[in-house]
Design a protein around this motif. Structure first.
Motif, short mmCIF file in Angstrom:
data_model
loop_
_atom_site.label_atom_id
_atom_site.label_comp_id
_atom_site.label_asym_id
_atom_site.label_seq_id
_atom_site.Cartn_x
_atom_site.Cartn_y
_atom_site.Cartn_z
N UNK A 1 0.82 -1.29 0.12
CA UNK A 1 0.19 -0.08 0.03
C UNK A 1 0.89 1.29 0.12
N UNK A 2 2.06 1.28 -0.47
CA UNK A 2 3.00 2.02 -0.46
C UNK A 2 3.57 2.93 -1.84
N UNK A 3 3.64 4.10 -1.74
CA UNK A 3 4.09 4.77 -2.85
C UNK A 3 5.62 4.57 -3.13
N UNK A 4 6.18 4.30 -4.28
CA UNK A 4 7.50 4.11 -4.50
C UNK A 4 8.32 5.77 -4.18
N UNK A 5 9.32 5.95 -3.53
CA UNK A 5 10.03 7.23 -3.46
C UNK A 5 11.02 7.54 -4.37
N UNK A 6 11.36 8.78 -4.63
CA UNK A 6 12.20 9.28 -5.77
C UNK A 6 12.17 10.67 -5.40
N UNK A 7 13.12 11.49 -6.45
CA UNK A 7 13.02 12.95 -6.36
C UNK A 7 12.07 13.56 -6.71
N UNK A 8 11.23 12.85 -7.43
CA UNK A 8 9.89 13.42 -7.98
C UNK A 8 8.63 13.16 -7.07
N UNK A 9 8.84 12.74 -6.04
CA UNK A 9 7.74 12.33 -4.88
C UNK A 9 6.96 13.58 -4.71
N UNK A 10 5.66 13.41 -4.79
CA UNK A 10 5.00 14.82 -4.27
C UNK A 10 5.11 14.87 -2.90
N UNK A 11 4.98 16.23 -2.64
CA UNK A 11 5.25 16.79 -1.14
C UNK A 11 4.04 17.66 -0.69
N UNK A 12 3.87 17.79 0.42
CA UNK A 12 2.90 18.61 0.97
C UNK A 12 3.21 20.08 0.59
N UNK A 13 2.51 21.01 -0.04
CA UNK A 13 2.88 22.07 -0.31
C UNK A 13 3.67 22.83 0.65
N UNK A 14 4.64 23.59 0.23
CA UNK A 14 5.71 24.21 0.84
C UNK A 14 6.91 23.36 1.52
N UNK A 15 6.58 22.21 1.26
CA UNK A 15 7.87 21.25 1.86
C UNK A 15 8.76 21.08 0.67
N UNK A 16 10.28 21.04 1.04
CA UNK A 16 11.45 20.54 0.25
C UNK A 16 11.09 19.22 -0.66
N UNK A 17 11.48 19.29 -1.91
CA UNK A 17 11.49 18.03 -2.62
C UNK A 17 12.61 17.07 -2.07
N UNK A 18 12.43 15.86 -2.04
CA UNK A 18 13.35 14.96 -1.49
C UNK A 18 14.67 14.75 -2.47
N UNK B 1 15.58 14.09 2.88
CA UNK B 1 14.24 14.12 2.74
C UNK B 1 13.59 14.31 4.06
N UNK B 2 12.35 15.15 4.17
CA UNK B 2 11.68 15.40 5.33
C UNK B 2 10.96 14.03 6.00
N UNK B 3 10.69 13.95 7.34
CA UNK B 3 10.06 13.00 8.07
C UNK B 3 8.55 12.25 7.36
N UNK B 4 8.08 13.18 6.53
CA UNK B 4 6.81 12.92 6.24
C UNK B 4 6.71 12.84 4.79
#
Length: 209
Positions: free
Chosen positions: A5-22, A42-45
């Protein structure tokens, strides 16, 4: 059957508006160094993740305050019409007996189909105040959503977050439900990274049915 049930993580992973991209940076290669290694920034969320009560409550529990067994248990999956703005109590009432025996409630809205699109952050279903009050009667460990947040992105009060955290529960966000998953019950796991004073953590969320 085990479902991821998990999204794959990458440099393009969407983040909450205002957060820095991973940033996932390859710092060593087999050809050059004899081994491959990646640096994470990346941030913890990020991605499919847990919010701990400590995310918003000064004295709320961090993820590392919870025993590892807390992150696994029986889950109830409730399908939500993606066109409705609020999840209301009438959707939850038929599941009252199931809620008594569940550790987690996961809301399947289908919103993950917009992952990577700006629509992902707009008008997704969230719990109404009445639905939240009904849900928090039960002895749950966590509530999960296949959306960016338990509250609307534009919220300034975060009433659903605070309501859930004040009961000592965790929130799982950015789940993704496979199209062939029809089960409404299963054994859910969402183990976080074991770092100190963890306000949140990406997880590998899985469902065994």
């Amino acid at each position: 059957m085990i479902y991821d049930l998990s999204h794959a993580l990458s440099n393009e992973t969407p983040v909450f508006p205002g957060d820095a991209q991973p940033e996932f940076t390859q710092i060593a290669t087999v050809e050059k160094n004899g081994y491959r290694e990646t640096r994470f920034n990346f941030h913890s969320h990020l991605g499919t993740h847990i919010d701990a009560p400590a995310h918003m409550l000064k004295n709320g529990k961090a993820l590392d305050d919870l025993h590892v067994s807390y992150f696994q248990g029986k889950a109830l999956i409730i399908k939500v019409d993606p066109n409705q703005q609020f999840i209301e109590p009438d959707l939850l009432l038929p599941f009252e007996k199931d809620l008594v025996n569940s550790a987690f409630v996961l809301f399947k809205t289908g919103w993950s189909k917009f992952w990577g699109d700006k629509k992902y952050f707009e008008t997704f279903p969230t719990l109404s105040a009445a639905a939240l009050q009904f849900l928090l009667q039960f002895d749950l460990r966590g509530v999960g959503f296949d959306t960016i947040s338990a509250d609307p992105v534009e919220s300034t009060t975060y009433s659903n977050h605070y309501g859930i955290f004040n009961k000592g529960l965790i929130i799982i966000e950015n789940l993704i439900f496979p199209e062939d998953l029809e089960a409404t019950r299963g054994e859910f796991s969402c183990f976080p990274l074991p770092y100190k004073k963890a306000d949140g953590s990406p997880v590998r969320a899985v469902l065994k049915v």
